[in-house]
Design an enzyme around this catalytic site. Structure first.
Site, PDB file in Angstrom:
ATOM      1  N   HIS A   1       0.814  -1.220   0.000  1.00 13.26           N
ATOM      2  CA  HIS A   1       0.000   0.000   0.000  1.00 13.26           C
ATOM      3  C   HIS A   1       0.845   1.267   0.000  1.00 13.26           C
ATOM      4  O   HIS A   1       0.341   2.352  -0.255  1.00 13.26           O
ATOM      5  CB  HIS A   1      -0.976  -0.006   1.194  1.00 13.26           C
ATOM      6  CG  HIS A   1      -0.344   0.274   2.520  1.00 13.26           C
ATOM      7  ND1 HIS A   1      -0.014  -0.726   3.417  1.00 13.26           N
ATOM      8  CD2 HIS A   1       0.027   1.423   3.127  1.00 13.26           C
ATOM      9  CE1 HIS A   1       0.505  -0.205   4.496  1.00 13.26           C
ATOM     10  NE2 HIS A   1       0.553   1.111   4.358  1.00 13.26           N
TER      11      HIS A   1
ATOM     12  N   ASP B   1       0.133  -7.700   1.470  1.00 12.86           N
ATOM     13  CA  ASP B   1       0.501  -6.283   1.541  1.00 12.86           C
ATOM     14  C   ASP B   1       2.009  -6.098   1.586  1.00 12.86           C
ATOM     15  O   ASP B   1       2.537  -5.324   2.376  1.00 12.86           O
ATOM     16  CB  ASP B   1      -0.155  -5.599   2.750  1.00 12.86           C
ATOM     17  CG  ASP B   1      -0.054  -4.074   2.666  1.00 12.86           C
ATOM     18  OD1 ASP B   1       0.128  -3.557   1.551  1.00 12.86           O
ATOM     19  OD2 ASP B   1      -0.137  -3.411   3.712  1.00 12.86           O
TER      20      ASP B   1
ATOM     21  N   GLY C   1       3.577   6.563   8.062  1.00 17.65           N
ATOM     22  CA  GLY C   1       4.955   6.745   7.627  1.00 17.65           C
ATOM     23  C   GLY C   1       5.853   5.617   8.082  1.00 17.65           C
ATOM     24  O   GLY C   1       6.914   5.381   7.507  1.00 17.65           O
ATOM     25  N   ASN C   2       5.420   4.896   9.139  1.00 20.12           N
ATOM     26  CA  ASN C   2       6.173   3.717   9.603  1.00 20.12           C
ATOM     27  C   ASN C   2       5.928   2.499   8.729  1.00 20.12           C
ATOM     28  O   ASN C   2       6.659   1.509   8.815  1.00 20.12           O
ATOM     29  CB  ASN C   2       5.788   3.350  11.038  1.00 20.12           C
ATOM     30  CG  ASN C   2       6.608   4.075  12.080  1.00 20.12           C
ATOM     31  OD1 ASN C   2       6.116   4.973  12.746  1.00 20.12           O
ATOM     32  ND2 ASN C   2       7.867   3.703  12.221  1.00 20.12           N
ATOM     33  N   SER C   3       4.885   2.533   7.907  1.00 19.09           N
ATOM     34  CA  SER C   3       4.541   1.366   7.092  1.00 19.09           C
ATOM     35  C   SER C   3       5.718   0.935   6.242  1.00 19.09           C
ATOM     36  O   SER C   3       6.322   1.747   5.528  1.00 19.09           O
ATOM     37  CB  SER C   3       3.345   1.693   6.191  1.00 19.09           C
ATOM     38  OG  SER C   3       2.180   1.891   6.948  1.00 19.09           O
TER      39      SER C   3
ATOM     40  N   LEU D   1      -7.378 -24.597  -4.241  1.00 19.45           N
ATOM     41  CA  LEU D   1      -8.365 -25.664  -4.442  1.00 19.45           C
ATOM     42  C   LEU D   1      -9.563 -25.207  -5.258  1.00 19.45           C
ATOM     43  O   LEU D   1     -10.275 -26.027  -5.837  1.00 19.45           O
ATOM     44  CB  LEU D   1      -8.852 -26.193  -3.089  1.00 19.45           C
ATOM     45  CG  LEU D   1      -8.141 -27.419  -2.506  1.00 19.45           C
ATOM     46  CD1 LEU D   1      -8.737 -27.786  -1.161  1.00 19.45           C
ATOM     47  CD2 LEU D   1      -8.215 -28.603  -3.462  1.00 19.45           C
ATOM     48  N   GLY D   2      -9.807 -23.913  -5.280  1.00 20.83           N
ATOM     49  CA  GLY D   2     -10.947 -23.412  -6.048  1.00 20.83           C
ATOM     50  C   GLY D   2     -12.266 -23.588  -5.327  1.00 20.83           C
ATOM     51  O   GLY D   2     -13.272 -23.965  -5.945  1.00 20.83           O
TER      52      GLY D   2
END
Length: 386
Positions: free
Chosen positions: A123, A153, A225-227, A282-283
Site C-alpha cells: 500500500h 501487503d 509513515g512507519n509502514s 483448491l478453487g
C-alpha cells in the site's frame, strides 16, 4: 572473700565463651545439625535478570538498513462543471483542458540484501509513478518495483547503489510475548525514528487487513509513515515488517501489527524468482461449521468447514467436491478453521496432490485433489480524489 570470688569467676566465664564458640563452629560435636548441611539444602534464589539499560547497539546495527520512501503519482482532478456543459462541449468537443496534480506520500522500507532488494508494504508503493529511496547515510536514488503481493501487503523494490547496508535477519517463529522490540521507520515524515515496546501477541488474524494474515502485535509506537519499516529484536535482528495500526485517532494507540519476517522472506523470494507469489489453490469458498449445521450433519464435537462455493473447472470440482460437503481434514490436518485451512492449501506446491476427507449425506469420503495455481487477485479500481 569478694576478691577471691571475682578472681575465680574469670576461668568459668572463659570456659563458657570457648564452649559457645565450639558449638557455633562445630555443632555436630554436641549432636546438633551441621550449619553447612542446612545451607546446602536451602533453596538457591536467583537474582532477577535485568535487561540492558540501552538499546543503542541494536539500533546501530539495524538503523542503516531502514530507508525512507517518498512516492509520487499523478492524480486527474475532475473537470469544472462548466467543461461538462453541452454548449461548451459543442464548441470544444472532447478537447477540454484536463487538470492534474501531483500527490506524494511517505513510507519506509528495509534493505534485505547487499544487492539492493528492499521490502516494504504494497500500500506504500501501489499506483506510484516514482519512488525515491533515502538512505540513512544521506544518499538518495530512484527505485523500481520488482513485484508486489496485495494479499500479504508486501512489495519488493530494487535500487542500484554500492556498499549497501543489509539488515540482519532474525527468527520470527521464536519470539515470545513479552520480548522487547523496536520499531524503526519514518513516522509523519519527521525522519528516521526508533520506538520501543514489547511483543503483545503473535499469530493475529481475521483482522480484515489482508487475505493472508499472521501478524505480530506490538505496543511499540507505529504511526503513519512507519509502514514498511523494520520491527527488530533487542539485538537488532529483523523480526517483522511494520504494516498497520489499530487507531481511532489516526495515531498510535499501542496496537500495531507487523508481518513476520519468515512470511516476508518467502514472499520476497517468490517474487524475485517468479515475478509473483506462487500459492496453491483448491478453487472453493468455505464457511464455518456452526453448531446448528454440525448437529444437522451429525458432527457434534468434530471440526469441519462447509463448502459454500466451487469454481468451475477448478481443482476441487475436478476432484469431485460438491456444494454442502463438510471438509473434515486436508492431508490429515483437521479443518476446523476456514482461513487456516486455506492458508495450508496456499503453502502447498501446485501440481502436488492432497487427500481431502469430507462428510456427504452422513457418509465419510476421501477424495484426492491436485492443487492448482492460485490466480492473482482482481485489480481494484482506484477512485480519483475529489
Amino acid at each position: 572473700m569478694l576478691k577471691a570470688l571475682r578472681f575465680s569467676g574469670w576461668p568459668l566465664l572463659a570456659g563458657v565463651l570457648v564452649a559457645l564458640l565450639i558449638i557455633q563452629r562445630y555443632p555436630e560435636w554436641v549432636g546438633l545439625p551441621s550449619l553447612d548441611v542446612n545451607l546446602q539444602q536451602a533453596p538457591q534464589t536467583k537474582a532477577p535478570q535485568q535487561g540492558p539499560v540501552s538499546y543503542a547497539d541494536a539500533v546501530t546495527l539495524a538503523a542503516p538498513a531502514v530507508v525512507n520512501l517518498y512516492t509520487t503519482k499523478v492524480i486527474n482532478k475532475p473537470n469544472h462543471p462548466l467543461f461538462e456543459d453541452p454548449q461548451f462541449r459543442r464548441f470544444f468537443g472532447d478537447n477540454s483542458p484536463k487538470q492534474k496534480r501531483m500527490e506524494s506520500s511517505l513510507g519506509s522500507g528495509v534493505i534485505m540484501s547487499p544487492e539492493g532488494y528492499i521490502l516494504t508494504n504494497n500500500h506504500v508503493t501501489s499506483g506510484a509513478d516514482q519512488i525515491v529511496v533515502a538512505l540513512k547515510d544521506g544518499r538518495e536514488t530512484l527505485a523500481r518495483v520488482i513485484g508486489s503481493d496485495p494479499e500479504t501487503d508486501l512489495a519488493v523494490l530494487k535500487i542500484d547503489l554500492k556498499n549497501l547496508p543489509a539488515i540482519t535477519i532474525g527468527r520470527s517463529d521464536s519470539i515470545r510475548i513479552g520480548d522487547v522490540t523496536l520499531a524503526i521507520g519514518n513516522p509523519f515524515g519527521v525522519g528516521q525514528t526508533v520506538t520501543m515496546g514489547i511483543i503483545s501477541a503473535t499469530g493475529r488474524n481475521q483482522l480484515g487487513l489482508n487475505n493472508y494474515e499472521d501478524f505480530i502485535q506490538t505496543d511499540a509506537a507505529i504511526n503513519p509513515g512507519n509502514s514498511g519499516g523494520a520491527l527488530v529484536d533487542a539485538n537488532g535482528n529483523l523480526t517483522g515488517i511494520n504494516t498497520a495500526i489499530f487507531s481511532k485517532s489516526g495515531g498510535s494507540q499501542g496496537i500495531g501489527f507487523a508481518i513476520p519476517v519468515k512470511l516476508a522472506m518467502e514472499v520476497m523470494k517468490s517474487i524475485i524468482e517468479h515475478g509473483q507469489v506462487i500459492r496453491g489453490w483448491l478453487g472453493i469458498e468455505v464457511q464455518p461449521l456452526t453448531q446448528e449445521l454440525a448437529e444437522s450433519f451429525g458432527l457434534s464435537g468434530r471440526p469441519g468447514i462447509v463448502v459454500a462455493g466451487i469454481f468451475r473447472d477448478g481443482p476441487a470440482q475436478k476432484a469431485g467436491l460438491q456444494l454442502g460437503d463438510v471438509i473434515l481434514s486436508i492431508d490429515g490436518e483437521p479443518a476446523g478453521d476456514g482461513r487456516r485451512s486455506m492458508n495450508q492449501v496456499a503453502r502447498i506446491k501446485p501440481t502436488d496432490k492432497v487427500t481431502v476427507q469430507v462428510m456427504r449425506n452422513g457418509k465419510e469420503l476421501k477424495l484426492t485433489a491436485e492443487i492448482g495455481l492460485r490466480p492473482p487477485p482482481a485489480p481494484v479500481a482506484l477512485k480519483e480524489e475529489q
